[in-house]
Scaffold this active site. Structure first.
Site, mmCIF file in Angstrom:
data_model
loop_
_atom_site.group_PDB
_atom_site.id
_atom_site.type_symbol
_atom_site.label_atom_id
_atom_site.label_comp_id
_atom_site.label_asym_id
_atom_site.label_seq_id
_atom_site.Cartn_x
_atom_site.Cartn_y
_atom_site.Cartn_z
ATOM 1 N N GLU A 46 32.301 46.630 35.965
ATOM 2 C CA GLU A 46 32.156 46.912 34.527
ATOM 3 C C GLU A 46 31.311 45.853 33.841
ATOM 4 O O GLU A 46 30.474 46.149 32.985
ATOM 5 C CB GLU A 46 33.530 46.895 33.831
ATOM 6 C CG GLU A 46 34.581 47.820 34.386
ATOM 7 C CD GLU A 46 35.385 47.189 35.505
ATOM 8 O OE1 GLU A 46 34.776 46.595 36.410
ATOM 9 O OE2 GLU A 46 36.615 47.320 35.483
ATOM 10 N N LEU A 198 30.337 23.341 58.526
ATOM 11 C CA LEU A 198 30.932 24.605 58.076
ATOM 12 C C LEU A 198 31.049 24.694 56.560
ATOM 13 O O LEU A 198 31.935 25.359 56.037
ATOM 14 C CB LEU A 198 32.312 24.834 58.736
ATOM 15 C CG LEU A 198 32.345 24.833 60.270
ATOM 16 C CD1 LEU A 198 33.773 25.057 60.768
ATOM 17 C CD2 LEU A 198 31.421 25.895 60.850
HETATM 18 C C1 AOF Z 1 37.890 45.687 38.133
HETATM 19 N N1 AOF Z 1 36.592 45.847 38.483
HETATM 20 O O1 AOF Z 1 34.940 45.747 39.961
HETATM 21 C C2 AOF Z 1 37.103 45.252 40.716
HETATM 22 C C3 AOF Z 1 38.474 45.153 40.333
HETATM 23 O O2 AOF Z 1 39.904 38.288 42.354
HETATM 24 P P1 AOF Z 1 39.177 39.101 41.360
HETATM 25 O O3 AOF Z 1 39.071 38.491 39.996
HETATM 26 O O4 AOF Z 1 37.835 39.588 41.849
HETATM 27 O O5 AOF Z 1 40.094 40.383 41.090
HETATM 28 C C4 AOF Z 1 40.385 41.220 42.121
HETATM 29 C C5 AOF Z 1 41.333 42.301 41.665
HETATM 30 O O6 AOF Z 1 40.766 43.049 40.590
HETATM 31 C C6 AOF Z 1 41.531 43.284 42.815
HETATM 32 O O7 AOF Z 1 42.697 42.967 43.561
HETATM 33 C C7 AOF Z 1 41.681 44.611 42.092
HETATM 34 O O8 AOF Z 1 42.987 44.793 41.637
HETATM 35 C C8 AOF Z 1 40.755 44.423 40.899
HETATM 36 N N2 AOF Z 1 39.408 44.824 41.254
HETATM 37 N N3 AOF Z 1 38.820 45.414 39.064
HETATM 38 O O9 AOF Z 1 38.214 45.777 36.950
HETATM 39 C C9 AOF Z 1 36.157 45.635 39.724
HETATM 40 N N4 AOF Z 1 36.691 44.954 41.957
HETATM 41 ZN ZN ZN Z 2 37.783 43.492 36.505
#
Ligand code: AOF
Ligand code: ZN
Length: 355
Positions: A46, A198
């Site tokens: 988003e 690494l």
């Molecule tokens: C969203 N948009 O594009 C995605 C979401 O560790 P973070 O901050 O990247 O958060 C990961 C969590 O956010 C993931 O476990 C899932 O619940 C959500 N993913 N949410 O609004 C995104 N990839």
């Molecule tokens: Zn998000």
């Protein structure tokens, strides 16, 4: 929503254990911003779409294949970014199965006066995040098996020379992968042969936690993986390894973890469960060939990241990328499929998984 799902798929291989997510901003029937989650730890779909849309987000509709997140994780909450952007309606494909976010975005957005529609292309959106939903219950991290080989599958000559098989752009892509991972794992033979640091150097990003499989604790205290580490290296040994050696390594900042012994060293499953309990969500296995072989044998590889250089060694004694199996028939190969194939400089990058 179909466009969101198409965009989201470009994240396969780069975002796990996170879900693949795509988003578009629609203003007066036209798409003014597109985004997808492209790298673990990187911005969410988003946020990328809203950034591309810029001021055109004001009064627009946002389509997103997954419910926006509502609390801070590796990145700030998307619900806040949406509220700040002036979006007037959010159309969601699947709800987030992550208990941290599940169902929370809808009342939050609505209370900010934003319209919310859910369940659009629900089945396709659910299918897209199937592995993510399964992974939420997993007791081990996502395992990425990486190697760089010649066209004939060799990672070094018989003398051990391997610098360099692939070119700089491919080596930068490896550092991008290191930055995506919470931990990077090698066997002690690699530490003794190459003394690798690494760390992440060719790109911006935090270095993953070093992990060494070292049954009898042969890691030298002055190995770069110990002295250059930004986080205490984890060294997994057999539970009958010499206590004196463990003490010495711990005095240099390492954490020594004794494991049940196995024929080939330490038990891969025990190591992975322990890594998960320490908050490791994605681990990169960087070799050597026996360590890679033991992860494949334990059926514990989620993603393959192979780089193939346009070079032929042509020497049967060169080092193969993966060893340890005893196979007579092609019917007994480990079968894989490619998820993403591209050329990086002169080399080929193959991202795949075992079937
Ligand atoms: C969203 N948009 O594009 C995605 C979401 O560790 P973070 O901050 O990247 O958060 C990961 C969590 O956010 C993931 O476990 C899932 O619940 C959500 N993913 N949410 O609004 C995104 N990839
Ligand atoms: Zn998000």
């Amino acid at each position: 929503m179909g466009e969101c799902i198409r965009l989201a798929r470009q994240g396969v291989g780069f975002v796990e254990p996170n879900p693949c997510v795509g988003a578009v901003v629609v203003q007066e029937g036209g798409i003014v911003g597109r985004g997808f989650h492209s790298s673990l730890g990187g911005p969410h779909a988003e946020v990328v779409a809203l950034l591309e849309a810029g001021e055109a987000s004001f009064g627009a509709d946002l389509y997103v294949s997954l419910e926006p997140c509502s609390t801070t994780g590796r990145t700030p909450p998307c619900t806040q970014a949406i509220m700040d952007s002036g979006i007037k309606k959010v159309v969601i494909g699947a709800l987030d199965p992550n208990p941290k976010h599940a169902g929370r975005a809808i009342p939050l957005l609505e209370s900010a006066g934003i319209g919310v529609v859910t369940g659009v292309l629900a089945e396709d959106s659910q299918r897209l995040i199937e592995n993510f939903a399964l992974g939420l219950q997993s007791t081990r991290p996502i395992v990425v098996a990486k190697w760089a080989s010649t066209l004939d599958g060799k990672i070094a000559t018989r003398t051990g020379d391997s610098r360099w098989i692939t070119n700089k752009p491919a080596r930068i892509a490896v550092h991008e992968e290191r930055a995506r991972c919470d931990a990077i794992l090698v066997g002690v033979s690699t530490v003794l042969a190459d003394n690798p640091a690494l760390t992440v150097r060719h790109v911006e990003g935090a270095s993953p936690r070093p992990v060494i499989l070292d049954s009898t604790l042969r890691t030298p205290e002055d190995a770069l993986v110990v002295t250059a580490a930004q986080q205490a290296p984890l060294i997994y040994c057999r539970n009958d390894a010499e206590a004196e050696r463990a003490k010495r390594l711990e005095a240099h900042g390492a954490v020594v973890v004794p494991c049940p012994p196995q024929e080939t060293g330490v038990d891969v499953h025990a190591v992975l469960t322990d890594l998960k309990s320490r908050g490791i969500g994605r681990v990169l296995i960087e070799g050597g060939p026996r360590v890679l072989g033991s992860f494949f044998a334990a059926k514990s590889v989620d993603l393959i990241l192979a780089f193939v250089a346009p070079k032929i060694l042509g020497d049967g004694s060169g080092m193969a990328a993966i060893v340890g199996r005893d196979v007579e028939l092609i019917a007994d190969t480990i079968d894989c499929e490619w998820l993403h194939v591209d050329q990086i400089g002169p080399d080929i990058r193959l991202i795949g998984r075992c079937l």
